[in-house]
Design an enzyme around this catalytic site. Sequence first.
Site, PDB file in Angstrom:
ATOM      1  N   HIS A  91     -10.554   1.249   1.426  1.00  0.00           N
ATOM      2  CA  HIS A  91     -10.409   2.230   2.500  1.00  0.00           C
ATOM      3  C   HIS A  91     -11.659   2.032   3.348  1.00  0.00           C
ATOM      4  O   HIS A  91     -12.739   2.502   2.997  1.00  0.00           O
ATOM      5  CB  HIS A  91     -10.314   3.659   1.951  1.00  0.00           C
ATOM      6  CG  HIS A  91     -10.102   4.657   3.045  1.00  0.00           C
ATOM      7  ND1 HIS A  91      -8.924   5.346   3.223  1.00  0.00           N
ATOM      8  CD2 HIS A  91     -10.901   5.031   4.074  1.00  0.00           C
ATOM      9  CE1 HIS A  91      -9.009   6.117   4.296  1.00  0.00           C
ATOM     10  NE2 HIS A  91     -10.205   5.941   4.823  1.00  0.00           N
ATOM     11  N   HIS A 121       0.867  -1.203   0.000  1.00  0.00           N
ATOM     12  CA  HIS A 121       0.000   0.000   0.000  1.00  0.00           C
ATOM     13  C   HIS A 121       0.890   1.236   0.000  1.00  0.00           C
ATOM     14  O   HIS A 121       1.468   1.592   1.022  1.00  0.00           O
ATOM     15  CB  HIS A 121      -0.907   0.009   1.239  1.00  0.00           C
ATOM     16  CG  HIS A 121      -1.911   1.118   1.238  1.00  0.00           C
ATOM     17  ND1 HIS A 121      -3.255   0.903   1.427  1.00  0.00           N
ATOM     18  CD2 HIS A 121      -1.778   2.454   1.066  1.00  0.00           C
ATOM     19  CE1 HIS A 121      -3.908   2.055   1.371  1.00  0.00           C
ATOM     20  NE2 HIS A 121      -3.013   3.019   1.158  1.00  0.00           N
ATOM     21  N   HIS A 173       1.520   5.402  -1.650  1.00  0.00           N
ATOM     22  CA  HIS A 173       1.166   6.588  -2.447  1.00  0.00           C
ATOM     23  C   HIS A 173       2.444   7.188  -3.015  1.00  0.00           C
ATOM     24  O   HIS A 173       3.304   7.632  -2.254  1.00  0.00           O
ATOM     25  CB  HIS A 173       0.448   7.629  -1.578  1.00  0.00           C
ATOM     26  CG  HIS A 173      -0.841   7.130  -1.018  1.00  0.00           C
ATOM     27  ND1 HIS A 173      -2.046   7.286  -1.671  1.00  0.00           N
ATOM     28  CD2 HIS A 173      -1.115   6.445   0.119  1.00  0.00           C
ATOM     29  CE1 HIS A 173      -3.011   6.720  -0.952  1.00  0.00           C
ATOM     30  NE2 HIS A 173      -2.476   6.194   0.148  1.00  0.00           N
ATOM     31  N   HIS A 208      -4.831  -0.595   5.737  1.00  0.00           N
ATOM     32  CA  HIS A 208      -4.413   0.176   6.914  1.00  0.00           C
ATOM     33  C   HIS A 208      -5.368   0.019   8.108  1.00  0.00           C
ATOM     34  O   HIS A 208      -5.990   0.970   8.539  1.00  0.00           O
ATOM     35  CB  HIS A 208      -4.203   1.656   6.576  1.00  0.00           C
ATOM     36  CG  HIS A 208      -5.246   2.280   5.666  1.00  0.00           C
ATOM     37  ND1 HIS A 208      -6.593   2.248   5.917  1.00  0.00           N
ATOM     38  CD2 HIS A 208      -5.115   2.958   4.506  1.00  0.00           C
ATOM     39  CE1 HIS A 208      -7.227   2.876   4.949  1.00  0.00           C
ATOM     40  NE2 HIS A 208      -6.355   3.320   4.073  1.00  0.00           N
ATOM     41  N   ARG A 240       2.223   9.565  -5.669  1.00  0.00           N
ATOM     42  CA  ARG A 240       1.906  10.837  -6.338  1.00  0.00           C
ATOM     43  C   ARG A 240       2.416  10.795  -7.779  1.00  0.00           C
ATOM     44  O   ARG A 240       2.510   9.733  -8.370  1.00  0.00           O
ATOM     45  CB  ARG A 240       2.475  12.034  -5.558  1.00  0.00           C
ATOM     46  CG  ARG A 240       2.252  11.988  -4.041  1.00  0.00           C
ATOM     47  CD  ARG A 240       0.810  11.867  -3.622  1.00  0.00           C
ATOM     48  NE  ARG A 240       0.657  12.061  -2.172  1.00  0.00           N
ATOM     49  CZ  ARG A 240      -0.347  11.586  -1.459  1.00  0.00           C
ATOM     50  NH1 ARG A 240      -1.303  10.865  -2.028  1.00  0.00           N
ATOM     51  NH2 ARG A 240      -0.428  11.829  -0.169  1.00  0.00           N
ATOM     52  N   HIS A 293       2.891  14.614   1.817  1.00  0.00           N
ATOM     53  CA  HIS A 293       2.269  15.912   1.535  1.00  0.00           C
ATOM     54  C   HIS A 293       3.325  16.974   1.832  1.00  0.00           C
ATOM     55  O   HIS A 293       4.141  16.785   2.739  1.00  0.00           O
ATOM     56  CB  HIS A 293       1.069  16.166   2.468  1.00  0.00           C
ATOM     57  CG  HIS A 293      -0.107  15.280   2.188  1.00  0.00           C
ATOM     58  ND1 HIS A 293      -1.045  15.560   1.214  1.00  0.00           N
ATOM     59  CD2 HIS A 293      -0.495  14.116   2.751  1.00  0.00           C
ATOM     60  CE1 HIS A 293      -1.952  14.605   1.190  1.00  0.00           C
ATOM     61  NE2 HIS A 293      -1.648  13.702   2.118  1.00  0.00           N
ATOM     62  N   ASP A 334       1.247   2.617   3.598  1.00  0.00           N
ATOM     63  CA  ASP A 334       0.412   3.798   3.385  1.00  0.00           C
ATOM     64  C   ASP A 334       1.256   5.072   3.466  1.00  0.00           C
ATOM     65  O   ASP A 334       0.756   6.119   3.891  1.00  0.00           O
ATOM     66  CB  ASP A 334      -0.756   3.855   4.377  1.00  0.00           C
ATOM     67  CG  ASP A 334      -1.858   4.802   3.909  1.00  0.00           C
ATOM     68  OD1 ASP A 334      -1.872   5.177   2.723  1.00  0.00           O
ATOM     69  OD2 ASP A 334      -2.700   5.172   4.747  1.00  0.00           O
ATOM     70  N   LYS A 361      -9.289  -0.262  -6.154  1.00  0.00           N
ATOM     71  CA  LYS A 361      -9.347   0.352  -4.824  1.00  0.00           C
ATOM     72  C   LYS A 361     -10.655   1.095  -4.613  1.00  0.00           C
ATOM     73  O   LYS A 361     -11.029   1.961  -5.402  1.00  0.00           O
ATOM     74  CB  LYS A 361      -8.173   1.322  -4.669  1.00  0.00           C
ATOM     75  CG  LYS A 361      -8.149   2.139  -3.371  1.00  0.00           C
ATOM     76  CD  LYS A 361      -7.708   1.339  -2.176  1.00  0.00           C
ATOM     77  CE  LYS A 361      -7.861   2.095  -0.857  1.00  0.00           C
ATOM     78  NZ  LYS A 361      -6.756   2.986  -0.556  1.00  0.00           N
ATOM     79  N   ASN A 385      -5.084   7.327  -6.192  1.00  0.00           N
ATOM     80  CA  ASN A 385      -5.805   8.574  -5.865  1.00  0.00           C
ATOM     81  C   ASN A 385      -5.044   9.815  -6.325  1.00  0.00           C
ATOM     82  O   ASN A 385      -4.740  10.704  -5.551  1.00  0.00           O
ATOM     83  CB  ASN A 385      -6.157   8.646  -4.375  1.00  0.00           C
ATOM     84  CG  ASN A 385      -4.945   8.651  -3.453  1.00  0.00           C
ATOM     85  OD1 ASN A 385      -3.892   8.096  -3.788  1.00  0.00           O
ATOM     86  ND2 ASN A 385      -5.080   9.271  -2.299  1.00  0.00           N
ATOM     87  N   ALA A 414      -4.379  14.713   5.391  1.00  0.00           N
ATOM     88  CA  ALA A 414      -4.117  13.448   6.080  1.00  0.00           C
ATOM     89  C   ALA A 414      -3.028  12.686   5.347  1.00  0.00           C
ATOM     90  O   ALA A 414      -3.074  12.564   4.124  1.00  0.00           O
ATOM     91  CB  ALA A 414      -5.388  12.611   6.113  1.00  0.00           C
ATOM     92  N   LEU A 453      -5.480   9.090   7.872  1.00  0.00           N
ATOM     93  CA  LEU A 453      -6.779   8.438   7.893  1.00  0.00           C
ATOM     94  C   LEU A 453      -6.621   6.986   7.460  1.00  0.00           C
ATOM     95  O   LEU A 453      -5.888   6.731   6.502  1.00  0.00           O
ATOM     96  CB  LEU A 453      -7.752   9.158   6.943  1.00  0.00           C
ATOM     97  CG  LEU A 453      -8.214  10.524   7.459  1.00  0.00           C
ATOM     98  CD1 LEU A 453      -8.953  11.284   6.378  1.00  0.00           C
ATOM     99  CD2 LEU A 453      -9.090  10.375   8.705  1.00  0.00           C
TER     100      LEU A 453
HETATM  101  O1  DOR Z   1      -3.742   9.413   5.619  1.00  0.00           O
HETATM  102  C1  DOR Z   1      -4.057   9.118   4.483  1.00  0.00           C
HETATM  103  N1  DOR Z   1      -3.442   9.673   3.415  1.00  0.00           N
HETATM  104  N2  DOR Z   1      -5.032   8.241   4.292  1.00  0.00           N
HETATM  105  C2  DOR Z   1      -5.504   7.987   3.071  1.00  0.00           C
HETATM  106  O2  DOR Z   1      -6.396   7.194   2.975  1.00  0.00           O
HETATM  107  C3  DOR Z   1      -4.988   8.685   1.872  1.00  0.00           C
HETATM  108  C4  DOR Z   1      -3.641   9.183   2.102  1.00  0.00           C
HETATM  109  C5  DOR Z   1      -3.198  10.175   1.048  1.00  0.00           C
HETATM  110  O3  DOR Z   1      -3.367   9.920  -0.139  1.00  0.00           O
HETATM  111  O4  DOR Z   1      -2.657  11.235   1.421  1.00  0.00           O
HETATM  112 ZN    ZN Z   2      -3.490   5.018   1.468  1.00  0.00          ZN
END
Ligand code: DOR
Ligand code: ZN
Length: 344
Positions: free
Chosen positions: A136, A13, A15, A174, A17, A251, A247, A99, A41, A263, A219
């Site tokens: 999720h 899992h 991210h 998660h 970007r 950011h 996860d 997803k 996402n 989040a 989250l």
């Molecule tokens: O904390 C999180 N950040 N939870 C998620 O489900 C998405 C993720 C994000 O893409 O920043």
């Molecule tokens: Zn995630």
Amino acid sequence: MTHLTLIRPDDWHLHLRDGDIMAAVLPDTARRFARAIIMPNLKPPVTTVEQARAYRERILQALPTGMQFEPLMTLHLTETMPLTEIAKAKASGIVHAVKYYPADATTNSEFGVTDIRRCYPLFAAMEQHDIPLLMHGEVTDPTVDVFDREAIFIERHLAPLVQAFPGLRMVLEHITTSAAAAFVRETPNNVAATITPHHLLFNRNALFEKGLRPHYYCLPLLKREEHRQALIVAATSGNPSFFLGTDSAPHPRHAKESACGCAGIYSAHAALELYAEVFEQAGALDKLEAFASFHGPDFYQLPRNRDTLTLVRKEWTVASELSYGADMLVPLRAGAEVAWRLAE
Ligand code: DOR
Ligand code: ZN
């Protein structure tokens, strides 16, 4: 123990970007993990096999020369996804899962699902083509307390789903609660869960320690200590239904340190090392390899990796911030020590 050699792990899992920020974070993952399940996402989300193929190419382009890494692509479920996309996904060989995000649950999830029952025909197609559904697992019902959203999702949506689609492989992503760990333990092996390093390391007090701590905001939210303990028991149990998924969700600093902060916790720079801390504290270092390197590929029906990775028990200090394209990013453990490091 001072050295720990494992079959190379995968991150189930992640991210990444896109664009130059992806290039900034990708080496942290590729140094540790052979493969990762790449979350879809983006803005706009990755909803078609063609988009997944193009995103995969961009990831491979961003990989520094000499580094090996295989992105395992996913599609972002929408209520309007054509059923034919599922067969296409299976035939592609590059899309490994779909997803589910509830609409507005988290980062860029405004494209998510408003009523999960509308997706039942898609779940039937996924069951038929044997494509896993990643979830999720939170309700977004504003009348439900934010700390209860996972447990209520399991009751309202996941339990009926498991009944309705006994042949569908599902991953509750998660997980954060004892209810989730118990549910996964008690359901057949087609239902699995990923567990993050942050939910194993911290309880919800971390969010409020001597002030508001936006870098612990993710989250699903961190939960009470009793839930963290239940996650440690699950992760170190040797049960093949639990496996590693960081996860890691970067950011920019300004988007976290804000009146309405995003989040997500960035952990890719020290992910395996942080899991090793948790397993060591639990007296279960011998269970780390199966959690990190065996259970995931077995569930996804992919071969286990063949090469190895060695961790050394030697402290190092995490940078207070890392560069993130034109911005900076605050990593987990910023400015503090991690007990394990990668061998040179
Ligand atoms: O904390 C999180 N950040 N939870 C998620 O489900 C998405 C993720 C994000 O893409 O920043
Ligand atoms: Zn995630």
